[in-house]
Enzyme design. Structure first.
Site, short mmCIF file in Angstrom:
data_model
loop_
_atom_site.label_atom_id
_atom_site.label_comp_id
_atom_site.label_asym_id
_atom_site.label_seq_id
_atom_site.Cartn_x
_atom_site.Cartn_y
_atom_site.Cartn_z
N ARG A 154 -3.95 23.82 -16.40
CA ARG A 154 -2.94 22.78 -16.66
C ARG A 154 -3.01 22.24 -18.09
NH1 ARG A 154 -1.30 17.91 -12.46
NH2 ARG A 154 0.19 16.86 -13.80
N GLU A 212 -6.00 19.31 -13.34
CA GLU A 212 -6.25 19.56 -14.76
C GLU A 212 -7.70 19.93 -15.06
OE1 GLU A 212 -3.65 17.17 -17.18
OE2 GLU A 212 -4.93 17.43 -18.92
N HIS A 266 0.40 18.79 -28.37
CA HIS A 266 0.18 17.38 -28.06
C HIS A 266 -1.04 16.78 -28.76
CE1 HIS A 266 3.34 18.03 -25.19
NE2 HIS A 266 3.26 16.81 -24.71
N ASN A 268 -0.59 20.90 -22.78
CA ASN A 268 -0.84 20.02 -23.93
C ASN A 268 -0.59 20.71 -25.26
OD1 ASN A 268 -1.60 17.81 -22.33
ND2 ASN A 268 -3.66 18.67 -22.08
N HIS A 311 8.82 10.50 -28.42
CA HIS A 311 7.72 11.36 -27.99
C HIS A 311 7.95 12.83 -28.37
CE1 HIS A 311 4.51 12.97 -25.47
NE2 HIS A 311 5.40 13.77 -24.92
N LYS A 324 6.60 24.50 -15.17
CA LYS A 324 5.65 23.38 -15.00
C LYS A 324 5.09 23.38 -13.58
CE LYS A 324 4.23 18.76 -15.80
NZ LYS A 324 4.44 17.38 -16.14
N GLU A 369 9.76 19.66 -24.85
CA GLU A 369 8.98 20.09 -23.68
C GLU A 369 9.56 21.39 -23.11
OE1 GLU A 369 6.17 18.67 -23.01
OE2 GLU A 369 6.39 16.75 -24.04
N ARG A 395 0.81 -1.24 0.00
CA ARG A 395 0.00 0.00 0.00
C ARG A 395 0.83 1.28 0.00
NH1 ARG A 395 -3.42 -2.59 3.95
NH2 ARG A 395 -5.18 -3.56 2.88
N HIS A 448 0.45 13.83 -30.44
CA HIS A 448 0.14 12.46 -30.00
C HIS A 448 -0.34 11.61 -31.17
CE1 HIS A 448 -0.33 13.07 -25.39
NE2 HIS A 448 0.85 12.61 -25.72
N LYS A 499 2.32 12.21 -11.71
CA LYS A 499 1.67 11.18 -12.53
C LYS A 499 2.55 9.93 -12.60
CE LYS A 499 -0.97 14.10 -15.70
NZ LYS A 499 -1.12 14.57 -17.08
N1 NAD Z 1 4.92 11.26 -15.30
C1 NAD Z 1 4.88 12.23 -16.17
O1 NAD Z 1 4.38 13.32 -15.90
C2 NAD Z 1 5.51 12.02 -17.51
C3 NAD Z 1 5.75 13.12 -18.35
C4 NAD Z 1 6.34 12.90 -19.57
C5 NAD Z 1 6.69 11.62 -19.96
N2 NAD Z 1 6.43 10.56 -19.13
C6 NAD Z 1 6.80 9.20 -19.51
O2 NAD Z 1 8.21 9.15 -19.66
C7 NAD Z 1 8.54 8.14 -20.61
C8 NAD Z 1 9.54 8.72 -21.57
O3 NAD Z 1 10.64 9.20 -20.83
P1 NAD Z 1 12.10 9.26 -21.44
O4 NAD Z 1 12.07 10.01 -22.71
O5 NAD Z 1 12.99 9.70 -20.36
O6 NAD Z 1 12.35 7.74 -21.89
P2 NAD Z 1 13.21 6.53 -21.30
O7 NAD Z 1 13.06 6.38 -19.85
O8 NAD Z 1 12.87 5.38 -22.16
O9 NAD Z 1 14.72 7.01 -21.59
C9 NAD Z 1 15.14 7.19 -22.92
C10 NAD Z 1 16.44 6.39 -23.18
O10 NAD Z 1 17.52 7.06 -22.55
C11 NAD Z 1 18.27 6.12 -21.77
N3 NAD Z 1 18.90 6.89 -20.72
C12 NAD Z 1 18.32 7.40 -19.61
N4 NAD Z 1 19.18 8.21 -18.97
C13 NAD Z 1 20.33 8.19 -19.68
C14 NAD Z 1 21.57 8.86 -19.54
N5 NAD Z 1 21.77 9.77 -18.58
N6 NAD Z 1 22.55 8.61 -20.45
C15 NAD Z 1 22.31 7.75 -21.48
N7 NAD Z 1 21.16 7.12 -21.68
C16 NAD Z 1 20.16 7.35 -20.78
C17 NAD Z 1 17.25 5.10 -21.35
O11 NAD Z 1 17.84 3.89 -20.98
C18 NAD Z 1 16.41 4.98 -22.62
O12 NAD Z 1 17.07 4.15 -23.53
C19 NAD Z 1 7.26 7.70 -21.25
O13 NAD Z 1 6.91 6.46 -20.71
C20 NAD Z 1 6.25 8.76 -20.85
O14 NAD Z 1 4.95 8.24 -20.75
C21 NAD Z 1 5.87 10.76 -17.92
#
Ligand code: NAD
Length: 356
Positions: A229, A225, A236, A233, A255, A215, A177, A113, A240, A135
Site C-alpha cells: 500500500r 499499509e 507524496h 505514496n 494537495h 486503488k 492521484e 458508537r 507533502h 480512512k
Molecule cells: N480518506 C482518504 O483516504 C483521503 C484521501 C485523500 C484526501 N483526503 C482528504 O480529502 C480532503 C481534500 O479533498 P478535496 O480535494 O475533495 O477537498 P474539499 O472537500 O475541500 O473540496 C474542494 C472544493 O471543491 C468544492 N466542491 C466539492 N464538490 C464540488 C462540485 N461538484 N462542484 C463544485 N465545487 C465542489 C468544495 O466545496 C471545496 O471548496 C483533505 O482533507 C484530505 O485530507 C482523504
C-alpha cells in the site's frame, strides 16, 4: 455508465446518482437521515439528488475548506443530530469532497458508537482517492488528519456528473492521484492518460473507474499499509513537504498540485537513484510539467527547508526519510532512501523544468 466495484463490506457504485441513491435508500429502513453538505456541494450537487430527499431529511451545511475539518465543526453536528433525536438506526449521507467525506464519516462513526454512513464524493480527488481505504479523520491542533479511525462506509456512490461544476484547479488537483495510479500500477492507463491535454475538458467515467479499481486492488492486498500500500505514496514524500511549506506562504497549493510537483521530483529521483530509464523518466516529467506548469513554484527554491520537512513525514521509519520509486512506468517499489544531495538535485531539476 453503471458499474460496480465490490469490497469486502460494501460496494462502490458508478452511475447516475439519482438512481443509485434511491436504490440504496430503498434497500434499508432508517429511522432518520442526515445529509451533510458544504455551500458548494449544496449549490452544485444537492440538485442532482433532490428526488431522494424528503422534508424529513436533516440538511446540515458547513463552510467549505480544510480549516473546518475540525472538532468544533463535529461538535456542532453532533449537537444538531442529538437535538433532532437521531438514534443508532439513523443514516448519515456525506455529499461533498474529501473534507465532507473524511469528517462526515468520522462524525457518523463516533455518534452513539457508530451509525451507518454512505459517501457521495463530488470532487475528482475524493472519487479516486478518498472513496477507498476507510480512512476517516479530522485535523487537530494544526496537524492534518491527526484524530481519526479506519471504518468503511455502507456504500460509496460515484457519479462523474458532479465533476462538471468543479473548478479547473480542483480538477487538476484530483488528477494528480489519477496519474499516480497509472504510473505505479498500469502502463496502459498511463498511456491513455498521457493523451489528455486539458483535464478540465475531460469526460471522466472510464478514468475514474480504472483509478478506483487500482486503488482498490492495492488496498485489498495490503489493508493496513504493511507493504504494497505504501506505493500509493509515490510523489507524496516531496509533495507533502511542498504542500506544508506552501501553506505557510501567501500562495498555498492544493494537495494535488503539490503532489504533481512531488511526482516530477520523485520521477527524477527514480531515474537517478533507482533504475527508471532516462527515456521513460523524460516522458513522465514532460507530461507532468505540461499539466502542472502554472502551479506556483516558490517553495522549490527552498530545498533545505523541504528536506527538513521531509524528516518529519508520518511515513518515515527509524528517522529515515523513505521514498517510493518507479522502476518503470506501471511499476513502483517502496522504502527507498536517498541522499540529501540527490533530493536537492531532483528539486532543482523540477524547478528548472517548470520554469523552462
Ligand atoms: N480518506 C482518504 O483516504 C483521503 C484521501 C485523500 C484526501 N483526503 C482528504 O480529502 C480532503 C481534500 O479533498 P478535496 O480535494 O475533495 O477537498 P474539499 O472537500 O475541500 O473540496 C474542494 C472544493 O471543491 C468544492 N466542491 C466539492 N464538490 C464540488 C462540485 N461538484 N462542484 C463544485 N465545487 C465542489 C468544495 O466545496 C471545496 O471548496 C483533505 O482533507 C484530505 O485530507 C482523504
Amino acid at each position: 455508465m453503471n458499474k460496480k466495484i465490490s469490497l469486502s463490506d460494501y460496494n462502490i457504485d458508478f452511475g447516475p446518482i439519482a438512481t443509485s441513491l434511491k436504490a440504496y435508500l430503498a434497500s434499508k429502513p432508517y429511522t432518520k437521515i442526515v445529509l451533510l453538505v458544504d455551500e458548494n456541494s449544496r449549490k452544485h450537487c444537492l440538485p442532482l439528488i433532490s428526488n431522494c430527499i424528503t422534508d424529513d431529511t436533516l440538511l446540515l451545511e458547513i463552510k467549505s475548506g480544510e480549516k473546518f475539518k475540525c472538532l468544533p465543526t463535529c461538535e456542532s453536528i453532533w449537537a444538531a443530530m442529538a437535538s433532532a433525536q437521531f438514534d443508532r438506526h439513523s443514516l448519515m449521507i456525506n455529499l461533498g469532497g474529501g473534507v465532507i467525506g473524511d469528517m462526515g464519516g468520522f462524525i457518523a462513526s463516533c455518534y452513539m458508537r457508530g451509525i451507518d454512513f454512505i459517501q457521495i464524493p463530488t470532487t475528482l480527488l475524493s472519487q479516486v482517492d478518498a472513496s477507498v481505504g476507510g480512512k476517516l479523520a479530522i485535523d487537530f491542533k494544526g496537524f492534518k488528519n491527526f484524530i481519526g479511525l479506519f471504518k468503511d462506509p455502507k456504500a460509496v456512490l460515484i457519479d462523474t456528473q458532479f465533476l462538471k461544476t468543479l473548478p479547473r484547479e480542483e480538477v487538476r488537483s484530483g488528477y494528480a492521484e489519477v496519474i499516480k495510479h497509472g504510473l505505479i500500477r498500469s502502463k496502459d492507463i498511463w498511456h491513455d492518460l498521457s493523451k489528455i491535454s486539458d483535464p478540465a475538458e475531460q469526460d471522466w467515467d472510464e478514468e475514474v473507474f480504472h483509478s478506483v479499481s487500482i486503488k482498490k486492488d492495492v488496498v485489498t492486498e495490503d489493508p493496513t499499509e504493511q507493504g504494497l500500500r505504501k506505493i500509493l505514496n509515490f510523489g507524496h514524500t516531496i509533495g507533502h513537504a511542498i504542500e506544508s511549506l506552501s501553506l505557510t506562504t501567501d500562495k498555498p497549493l492544493l494537495h494535488g498540485e503539490a503532489i504533481g510537483l512531488g511526482m516530477i521530483a520523485e520521477t527524477y529521483l527514480s531515474q537517478q537513484v533507482n533504475n527508471l530509464s532516462t527515456e521513460e523518466s523524460t516522458v513522465v516529467v514532460t507530461y507532468l510539467s505540461h499539466i502542472y506548469k502554472s502551479v506556483h513554484t516558490n517553495t522549490l527554491t527552498k530545498e533545505d527547508k523541504l528536506i527538513e520537512l521531509m524528516k518529519s513525514d508520518k511515513k518515515n521509519k527509524g528517522g529515515k526519510t523513505l521514498f517510493v520509486f518507479l522502476d518503470k512506468i506501471g511499476h513502483a517499489t517502496f522504502d527507498h532512501e536517498a541522499e540529501s544531495g540527490e533530493i536537492k538535485k531532483a528539486i532543482q531539476r523540477t524547478l528548472e523544468l517548470l520554469q523552462s
